[in-house]
Write a protein that holds these residues in place. Structure first.
Motif, PDB file in Angstrom:
ATOM      1  N   GLU A 333       0.298  -1.299  -0.212  1.00  0.00           N
ATOM      2  CA  GLU A 333      -0.528   0.337   0.431  1.00  0.00           C
ATOM      3  C   GLU A 333       1.165   1.459  -0.369  1.00  0.00           C
ATOM      4  O   GLU A 333       0.547   2.403  -1.219  1.00  0.00           O
ATOM      5  CB  GLU A 333      -0.859   0.106   0.896  1.00  0.00           C
ATOM      6  N   ARG A 334       1.801   1.554   0.353  1.00  0.00           N
ATOM      7  CA  ARG A 334       2.567   2.425   0.348  1.00  0.00           C
ATOM      8  C   ARG A 334       3.432   2.363  -0.701  1.00  0.00           C
ATOM      9  O   ARG A 334       3.822   3.861  -0.972  1.00  0.00           O
ATOM     10  CB  ARG A 334       4.268   1.962   1.644  1.00  0.00           C
ATOM     11  N   ALA A 335       3.613   2.049  -0.827  1.00  0.00           N
ATOM     12  CA  ALA A 335       4.988   1.873  -2.403  1.00  0.00           C
ATOM     13  C   ALA A 335       3.477   1.827  -3.835  1.00  0.00           C
ATOM     14  O   ALA A 335       4.054   2.645  -4.763  1.00  0.00           O
ATOM     15  CB  ALA A 335       5.129   0.223  -2.965  1.00  0.00           C
ATOM     16  N   LEU A 336       2.441   1.641  -2.672  1.00  0.00           N
ATOM     17  CA  LEU A 336       1.454   1.910  -4.106  1.00  0.00           C
ATOM     18  C   LEU A 336       1.331   3.681  -4.155  1.00  0.00           C
ATOM     19  O   LEU A 336       1.011   4.191  -4.680  1.00  0.00           O
ATOM     20  CB  LEU A 336       0.356   1.599  -3.785  1.00  0.00           C
ATOM     21  N   VAL A 337       1.048   4.718  -2.827  1.00  0.00           N
ATOM     22  CA  VAL A 337       1.407   5.658  -2.640  1.00  0.00           C
ATOM     23  C   VAL A 337       2.123   6.472  -3.380  1.00  0.00           C
ATOM     24  O   VAL A 337       2.095   7.299  -4.640  1.00  0.00           O
ATOM     25  CB  VAL A 337       1.466   5.786  -1.016  1.00  0.00           C
ATOM     26  N   GLN A 338       3.945   5.705  -3.452  1.00  0.00           N
ATOM     27  CA  GLN A 338       4.333   6.502  -4.207  1.00  0.00           C
ATOM     28  C   GLN A 338       5.244   6.464  -5.906  1.00  0.00           C
ATOM     29  O   GLN A 338       5.045   6.989  -6.019  1.00  0.00           O
ATOM     30  CB  GLN A 338       5.837   6.545  -2.993  1.00  0.00           C
ATOM     31  N   THR A 339       4.298   5.499  -5.904  1.00  0.00           N
ATOM     32  CA  THR A 339       4.433   5.119  -7.218  1.00  0.00           C
ATOM     33  C   THR A 339       3.042   5.558  -7.675  1.00  0.00           C
ATOM     34  O   THR A 339       3.280   6.393  -9.209  1.00  0.00           O
ATOM     35  CB  THR A 339       4.877   3.522  -7.971  1.00  0.00           C
ATOM     36  N   ARG A 340       1.773   6.004  -6.823  1.00  0.00           N
ATOM     37  CA  ARG A 340       0.960   6.705  -7.540  1.00  0.00           C
ATOM     38  C   ARG A 340       1.290   8.277  -8.390  1.00  0.00           C
ATOM     39  O   ARG A 340       0.779   8.914  -9.383  1.00  0.00           O
ATOM     40  CB  ARG A 340      -0.594   6.512  -7.109  1.00  0.00           C
ATOM     41  N   ALA A 341       2.224   8.867  -7.228  1.00  0.00           N
ATOM     42  CA  ALA A 341       3.101  10.246  -7.435  1.00  0.00           C
ATOM     43  C   ALA A 341       3.563  10.135  -8.259  1.00  0.00           C
ATOM     44  O   ALA A 341       3.714  11.083  -8.952  1.00  0.00           O
ATOM     45  CB  ALA A 341       2.588  10.852  -5.191  1.00  0.00           C
ATOM     46  N   GLN A 342       3.673   9.467  -8.407  1.00  0.00           N
ATOM     47  CA  GLN A 342       5.500   9.067  -9.397  1.00  0.00           C
ATOM     48  C   GLN A 342       4.126   9.242 -10.861  1.00  0.00           C
ATOM     49  O   GLN A 342       4.720  10.456 -11.631  1.00  0.00           O
ATOM     50  CB  GLN A 342       6.112   8.071  -9.614  1.00  0.00           C
ATOM     51  N   ALA A 343       3.208   8.085 -10.656  1.00  0.00           N
ATOM     52  CA  ALA A 343       2.909   8.486 -12.300  1.00  0.00           C
ATOM     53  C   ALA A 343       1.953   9.722 -12.581  1.00  0.00           C
ATOM     54  O   ALA A 343       1.498   9.860 -13.568  1.00  0.00           O
ATOM     55  CB  ALA A 343       1.984   6.931 -12.478  1.00  0.00           C
ATOM     56  N   ALA A 344       0.688   9.785 -11.484  1.00  0.00           N
ATOM     57  CA  ALA A 344       0.473  11.789 -11.467  1.00  0.00           C
ATOM     58  C   ALA A 344       1.684  12.689 -11.951  1.00  0.00           C
ATOM     59  O   ALA A 344       1.437  12.958 -12.761  1.00  0.00           O
ATOM     60  CB  ALA A 344      -0.324  11.652 -10.442  1.00  0.00           C
ATOM     61  N   LEU A 345       2.809  12.926 -11.411  1.00  0.00           N
ATOM     62  CA  LEU A 345       3.890  13.941 -12.529  1.00  0.00           C
ATOM     63  C   LEU A 345       4.311  13.654 -13.763  1.00  0.00           C
ATOM     64  O   LEU A 345       4.573  14.933 -14.476  1.00  0.00           O
ATOM     65  CB  LEU A 345       4.261  13.977 -11.046  1.00  0.00           C
ATOM     66  N   ASP A 346       3.925  12.047 -13.923  1.00  0.00           N
ATOM     67  CA  ASP A 346       4.701  12.351 -15.316  1.00  0.00           C
ATOM     68  C   ASP A 346       3.438  12.503 -16.228  1.00  0.00           C
ATOM     69  O   ASP A 346       3.387  12.424 -17.575  1.00  0.00           O
ATOM     70  CB  ASP A 346       4.805  10.770 -15.529  1.00  0.00           C
ATOM     71  N   ARG A 347       2.331  12.186 -16.267  1.00  0.00           N
ATOM     72  CA  ARG A 347       0.858  11.888 -16.881  1.00  0.00           C
ATOM     73  C   ARG A 347       0.950  13.431 -17.557  1.00  0.00           C
ATOM     74  O   ARG A 347       0.181  13.727 -17.924  1.00  0.00           O
ATOM     75  CB  ARG A 347       0.059  11.576 -15.794  1.00  0.00           C
ATOM     76  N   LEU A 348       1.343  14.663 -16.698  1.00  0.00           N
ATOM     77  CA  LEU A 348       0.233  15.564 -16.583  1.00  0.00           C
ATOM     78  C   LEU A 348       1.490  16.379 -17.275  1.00  0.00           C
ATOM     79  O   LEU A 348       2.576  17.136 -17.530  1.00  0.00           O
ATOM     80  CB  LEU A 348       0.495  16.800 -15.024  1.00  0.00           C
ATOM     81  N   ASP A 349       1.218  16.845 -18.547  1.00  0.00           N
ATOM     82  CA  ASP A 349       1.562  17.033 -20.207  1.00  0.00           C
ATOM     83  C   ASP A 349       1.938  18.578 -20.300  1.00  0.00           C
ATOM     84  O   ASP A 349       2.659  19.179 -21.240  1.00  0.00           O
ATOM     85  CB  ASP A 349       1.384  16.730 -21.065  1.00  0.00           C
ATOM     86  N   ASP A 350       0.633  19.361 -19.580  1.00  0.00           N
ATOM     87  CA  ASP A 350       0.390  20.546 -19.606  1.00  0.00           C
ATOM     88  C   ASP A 350       1.469  21.493 -19.047  1.00  0.00           C
ATOM     89  O   ASP A 350       1.988  21.231 -18.182  1.00  0.00           O
ATOM     90  CB  ASP A 350      -0.775  21.171 -19.648  1.00  0.00           C
ATOM     91  N   GLU A 351       0.851  22.918 -18.776  1.00  0.00           N
ATOM     92  CA  GLU A 351       0.967  24.039 -18.672  1.00  0.00           C
ATOM     93  C   GLU A 351       1.420  23.510 -16.866  1.00  0.00           C
ATOM     94  O   GLU A 351       2.324  24.099 -16.299  1.00  0.00           O
ATOM     95  CB  GLU A 351       1.552  25.013 -18.855  1.00  0.00           C
ATOM     96  N   ASP A 352       0.247  23.589 -16.585  1.00  0.00           N
ATOM     97  CA  ASP A 352       0.465  23.312 -15.141  1.00  0.00           C
ATOM     98  C   ASP A 352       1.520  22.029 -14.060  1.00  0.00           C
ATOM     99  O   ASP A 352       1.682  22.061 -13.462  1.00  0.00           O
ATOM    100  CB  ASP A 352      -0.956  23.312 -14.266  1.00  0.00           C
ATOM    101  N   GLY A 353       1.010  21.166 -14.824  1.00  0.00           N
ATOM    102  CA  GLY A 353       2.161  19.904 -15.095  1.00  0.00           C
ATOM    103  C   GLY A 353       3.850  20.770 -14.811  1.00  0.00           C
ATOM    104  O   GLY A 353       4.573  20.550 -13.857  1.00  0.00           O
ATOM    105  N   ALA A 354       3.982  21.237 -15.701  1.00  0.00           N
ATOM    106  CA  ALA A 354       5.294  21.841 -15.959  1.00  0.00           C
ATOM    107  C   ALA A 354       5.933  22.272 -14.947  1.00  0.00           C
ATOM    108  O   ALA A 354       6.790  22.362 -14.357  1.00  0.00           O
ATOM    109  CB  ALA A 354       6.233  22.226 -17.253  1.00  0.00           C
ATOM    110  N   ALA A 355       4.935  23.822 -14.559  1.00  0.00           N
ATOM    111  CA  ALA A 355       5.316  23.788 -12.734  1.00  0.00           C
ATOM    112  C   ALA A 355       4.815  23.205 -11.624  1.00  0.00           C
ATOM    113  O   ALA A 355       5.760  23.574 -11.121  1.00  0.00           O
ATOM    114  CB  ALA A 355       3.097  24.898 -12.618  1.00  0.00           C
TER     115      ALA A 355
END
Length: 497
Positions: A333-355
């Protein structure tokens, strides 16, 4: 009847076979593939599994020929760079080694310890009763064992046959990944730089292209775009077509060595045990970002192995097997938390994600956030249970003993260790005298826990406790100078018949 049948000869199944073999159990590993896979699905190991390999005396064997083995200089956290410069005491260590070599080395060790690996054995049915589990194979054979462990990956048929749900999500983007030969090319990245690209992820409005290299002569390229994994094998034409869709032009990539297509998933089995059937590794959890799957999966195997062996040898306290899920599911569960956070950071391709990535890169440059994330990636931020002493429930630190040995060397046999560091700890009313022992005596065995526990007296500078009771998987079961009999009883004394 066999003792343990392991379904799946990937790194997790083979690690479990090694752990069982070390404890005197001779498991049989059933693998549906007729030959070992040569696909480099993983390119390295990172986290607590490296300390465990050290405990087992395998780290030197695994590190041989590796382009990098040691303290992590940094890590990409969801495409935000983490740097650990000047933080020499962080726990995160990395070992660059491709998965086929991991599997070969583990298979060799498992066979050395008495395990049997049977290839071309596909499980198609499962039935269990109070005495054991019966598996039906595709060739009509039937195997029966006291316990069965599913290490057969994210699409685990064993999990399905055991009736265990696997809830979670699947990404709506597909990643095509390839390894390409660059032998004879002085600088494989030069043509890419001329094309306006750079090593790492390159973002476009239509997706992303990854360019990196972890070993001489091999370029790793990836293309991520909206879609689903394709049916059948990925061809070089498929890969180049994906590059054109995302970049709008061709790339000089070289001859393909290996190509794949996948979609990231975030899933966790609703339970890790159904009767006499257990799950470990990808069969129990899938993470949507890299860097954690083998660490969590192989440490699953270390946790389960000694407990199954204790049950088979008749030395398991009541409820010991139940602690496998109680301890390892929260770790996933803990590993899911940090890998979901990584995936969310990766997924944001717009200017908001870059910021967001730019701001987080500034935050990650500070020491405390970097330390916290290093511990999180290492897998040591959690704790098994609770106890007054802060070491209990954590992986044991590698103490340097005054006779020249390291504590890790005491764990090679895969047995519990009672380490008296000179505090006069008491066991059943008899004090360990803590006398100095020379190297030949260190590691001697006493009749504690039915002769299963190795009792060692040694000295260390600034010891963290008077004495430590260490489980076979390297976790501290007790620390201090009182209460040891209760801990021995709770973990290592069989329940009354």
């Amino acid at each position: 009847m066999d003792d343990v049948l392991i379904v799946g000869a990937g790194p997790v199944g083979l690690m479990l076979a090694c752990e069982l073999g070390l404890s005197g159990v001779r498991p049989i590993v059933l693998e549906k593939r007729t030959e070992p896979s040569e696909q480099p699905r993983a390119n390295g190991l990172g986290g607590q599994i490296i300390e465990l390999l050290d405990h087992r005396g395998l780290l030197e064997r695994f590190s041989e020929g590796s382009p990098f083995a040691g303290r992590a200089p940094g890590f990409p956290f969801g495409s935000v760079p983490l740097r650990f410069d000047g933080l020499d005491d962080i726990p995160l260590r990395l070992l660059l080694i491709q998965q086929p070599r991991v599997e070969r080395l583990l298979a060799e060790r498992a066979i050395e310890l008495g395990a049997e690996i049977r290839r071309g054995c596909e499980v198609v049915s499962l039935a269990q009763d109070t005495e054991g589990v019966t598996l039906g194979l595709a060739d009509g054979q039937v195997r029966r064992a006291r316990y069965v462990v599913g290490c057969d990956g994210g699409r685990s048929l064993l999990r399905e046959l055991a009736g265990i749900d696997f809830p979670g999500t699947t990404d709506d983007h597909v990643l095509r990944l390839g390894h390409f030969s660059t032998d004879g090319v002085a600088d494989p990245f030069k043509p890419l730089e001329l094309a306006g690209l750079e090593p790492g992820w390159n973002r476009t409005p239509r997706g992303r292209v990854l360019l990196t290299s972890l070993q001489h002569g091999v370029l790793i390229a990836g293309v991520r775009e909206k879609g689903e994994p394709q049916d059948g094998p990925v061809t070089i034409e498929d890969f180049h077509a994906a590059v054109r869709r995302v970049l709008g032009r061709e790339l000089p990539l070289g001859e393909p060595i290996w190509l794949s297509s996948t979609a990231a998933q975030a899933r966790l089995a609703e339970r890790y045990q159904a009767g006499r059937v257990f799950l470990a590794g990808d069969a129990a959890h899938l993470f949507p970002a890299g860097g954690s799957a083998l660490n969590v999966g192989m440490t699953d195997a270390a946790n389960l192995g000694w407990k199954l062996a204790a049950a088979l040898h008749g030395r398991a306290p009541e409820g010991l097997l139940g602690t496998y899920e109680a301890e390892r599911r929260p770790a996933a569960e803990r590993a899911l938390v940090q890998t979901r956070a990584q995936a969310a950071l990766d997924r944001l391709d717009d200017e908001d994600g870059a910021a967001l990535r730019e701001l987080l890169a500034e935050v990650f440059a500070y020491e405390q956030p970097a330390r916290h994330l290093a511990t999180l990636l290492h897998g040591s931020d959690g704790r098994y249970g609770s106890a007054p002493h802060p070491l209990v429930g954590h992986f044991v630190p590698d103490l340097a003993l005054k006779d020249g040995r390291r504590l890790a060397e005491l764990m090679r046999a895969g047995r519990p260790v009672l380490l008296d560091l000179g505090g006069g700890a008491e066991l059943d009313g008899a004090a360990l005298d803590g006398s100095e022992l020379d190297g030949s005596e260190l590691g001697g065995r006493a009749e504690v826990g039915g002769g299963w526990i190795d009792v060692v007296s040694a000295r260390a500078d600034d010891p963290p406790a008077d004495a430590l009771l260490i489980r076979p998987d390297g976790y501290v079961a007790w620390a201090g100078s009182s209460g040891m009999p209760e801990a021995v009883s709770a973990w290592f004394t069989p329940s009354p018949a």
